[in-house]
Design an enzyme around this catalytic site. Structure first.
Site, short mmCIF file in Angstrom:
data_model
loop_
_atom_site.label_atom_id
_atom_site.label_comp_id
_atom_site.label_asym_id
_atom_site.label_seq_id
_atom_site.Cartn_x
_atom_site.Cartn_y
_atom_site.Cartn_z
N GLY A 85 7.35 -9.31 -10.77
CA GLY A 85 6.01 -9.13 -11.29
C GLY A 85 5.91 -9.60 -12.73
N LEU A 126 0.83 -1.21 0.00
CA LEU A 126 0.00 0.00 0.00
C LEU A 126 0.86 1.26 0.00
CD1 LEU A 126 -2.57 -1.25 2.68
CD2 LEU A 126 -2.81 -1.31 0.19
N LYS A 127 2.14 1.10 0.26
CA LYS A 127 3.06 2.25 0.37
C LYS A 127 2.41 3.38 1.17
CE LYS A 127 6.04 1.17 -3.48
NZ LYS A 127 5.25 0.14 -4.23
N LEU A 128 1.99 3.03 2.38
CA LEU A 128 1.27 3.99 3.23
C LEU A 128 2.15 5.18 3.57
CD1 LEU A 128 -0.40 1.43 5.65
CD2 LEU A 128 -1.50 2.71 3.81
N GLY A 188 12.51 -5.28 -8.61
CA GLY A 188 13.35 -4.75 -9.69
C GLY A 188 13.94 -5.83 -10.57
N VAL A 189 13.58 -7.10 -10.30
CA VAL A 189 14.11 -8.21 -11.11
C VAL A 189 13.21 -8.39 -12.34
CG1 VAL A 189 14.49 -10.71 -11.15
CG2 VAL A 189 15.11 -9.37 -9.12
N ASP A 233 0.86 8.50 5.68
CA ASP A 233 -0.20 9.39 6.18
C ASP A 233 -0.08 9.51 7.70
OD1 ASP A 233 -2.64 10.89 6.23
OD2 ASP A 233 -3.33 9.75 4.49
P1 XMP Z 1 7.75 -5.74 -11.85
O1 XMP Z 1 6.67 -6.04 -12.82
O2 XMP Z 1 8.56 -4.53 -12.20
O3 XMP Z 1 6.96 -5.41 -10.49
O4 XMP Z 1 8.61 -6.94 -11.54
C1 XMP Z 1 7.58 -4.89 -9.38
C2 XMP Z 1 6.60 -4.74 -8.28
O5 XMP Z 1 7.25 -4.20 -7.16
C3 XMP Z 1 6.69 -2.93 -6.84
N1 XMP Z 1 7.82 -2.07 -6.65
C4 XMP Z 1 8.16 -1.60 -5.47
N2 XMP Z 1 7.59 -1.78 -4.29
N3 XMP Z 1 9.30 -0.47 -3.36
C5 XMP Z 1 8.16 -1.21 -3.22
O6 XMP Z 1 7.64 -1.32 -2.11
C6 XMP Z 1 9.91 -0.27 -4.52
O7 XMP Z 1 10.97 0.36 -4.62
C7 XMP Z 1 9.30 -0.86 -5.64
N4 XMP Z 1 9.65 -0.88 -6.94
C8 XMP Z 1 8.70 -1.65 -7.53
C9 XMP Z 1 5.82 -2.49 -7.97
O8 XMP Z 1 4.73 -1.74 -7.47
C10 XMP Z 1 5.43 -3.81 -8.58
O9 XMP Z 1 4.30 -4.34 -7.91
#
Ligand code: XMP
Length: 224
Positions: free
Chosen positions: A204, A67-69, A182-183, A71
Site C-alpha cells: 500500500g 472487506l474482512k467479512l 506487510g511489505v 458475520d
Molecule cells: P500498507 O500500506 O501497510 O497496506 O502496505 C497494507 C494493506 O493490507 C491490508 N492488510 C491486511 N489485509 N490481512 C488482510 O486481509 C492482513 O493481515 C492485513 N494486514 C494489512 C491493510 O488493510 C492495507 O490495505
C-alpha cells in the site's frame, strides 16, 4: 503483469478517494497483478465511487475487495454483493465464523456470480500471534473444504506463510494462492513473502504515497 504485487488503495484523509485512486491506477496500469480496496475507500466513496475505480483497473488485473467479512451468511452476502456489483472479483473474509450458516452461504453466492473467496489464515499485525496463529492449520483445511481461491498470510511473519504452504500440500488444492500484506510501511522487504511461498505481496503506502507510484514500485521490486 510485471510484478507479483497487489496494490492496496487506502486513500489518506482529505483526499478525494476516487480521483486519488484513479491517479494511482493511471500511473501503474497493469504493472501490478492486481488492486485492492478496503473499507476506508468503500465507505468514503460509496458503491458508485468503488465502481468508477474498478472500471479504470485494467481487465487483466485481480480486483480485491478487502472487506474482512465476519458475520452470518446472509449478511456477508449482502455486503459482498455491494463490492461484486461494483466490479470486484475477489472478496476477503475472516474464518472465525466457521462454515455452517456463515462461509458456506458466502462461497455459494460468490460461485454463483463468478467471484472468488480469499480467507484470512492470519493477520500481519503483531497481536495476531496470540489468537489467530493458534488456528492456522484448521483455517487452511477449512478453506480447502470450501474450495477458496486463496489465503491471506502475513509478509511480516514469513514462518506463517511457510506453514500455510506446508498444510496446503496435504489438501486437494496445494496450489491455492497466498497473498501477503506487510511489505514496505509495515516493515517487511519486497520479495520476502514470495520467497517464503506466497504468490502475491500486497503493498500500500510504500507505493501509493509516493509522488511517482510507478517509479516507487520499480524501485522496490527492481526491473523484472
Ligand atoms: P500498507 O500500506 O501497510 O497496506 O502496505 C497494507 C494493506 O493490507 C491490508 N492488510 C491486511 N489485509 N490481512 C488482510 O486481509 C492482513 O493481515 C492485513 N494486514 C494489512 C491493510 O488493510 C492495507 O490495505
Amino acid at each position: 503483469m510485471r510484478y507479483p504485487v497487489i496494490i492496496a488503495l487506502d486513500p489518506p484523509g482529505g483526499e478525494d478517494p476516487v480521483s486519488w485512486s484513479v491517479r494511482i491506477i493511471d500511473s501503474l496500469q497493469d504493472e501490478p497483478a492486481g488492486y485492492k480496496i478496503g473499507l476506508p475507500l468503500l465507505v468514503r466513496s460509496g458503491p458508485k465511487g468503488a465502481r468508477d475505480i474498478a472500471s479504470v483497473m485494467p481487465t487483466n488485473t485481480i480486483k480485491v475487495a478487502d472487506l474482512k467479512l465476519a458475520d452470518i451468511g446472509p449478511v456477508m452476502v449482502l455486503t459482498a454483493s455491494t463490492a461484486v456489483d461494483a466490479g470486484y472479483t475477489h472478496i476477503i473474509a475472516h474464518p472465525f465464523m466457521g462454515i455452517e450458516g456463515g462461509l458456506d452461504e458466502l462461497i455459494k453466492y460468490l460461485r454463483d456470480v463468478g467471484a472468488e473467496l480469499i480467507l484470512l489464515a492470519s493477520m500481519s499485525n503483531p497481536g495476531a500471534a496470540r489468537y489467530f496463529d493458534q488456528f492456522i492449520d484448521e483455517f487452511v483445511v477449512m478453506g480447502a473444504r470450501l474450495g477458496v481461491w486463496g489465503y491471506v498470510a502475513p509478509a511480516t511473519r514469513p514462518h506463517i506463510i511457510r506453514r500455510v504452504r506446508e498444510v496446503l500440500k496435504k489438501t486437494p488444492n496445494p496450489a491455492a494462492k497466498i497473498v501477503s500484506p506487510g511489505v514496505g510501511a509495515q516493515g517487511q522487504r519486497p520479495w520476502a513473502a514470495i520467497k517464503a511461498g506466497a504468490d502475491y505481496e500486497i503493498v500500500g503506502r510504500a507505493v501509493t504515497r509516493a509522488e511517482d507510484p510507478a517509479e516507487a514500485l520499480e524501485r522496490l521490486y527492481g526491473r523484472p
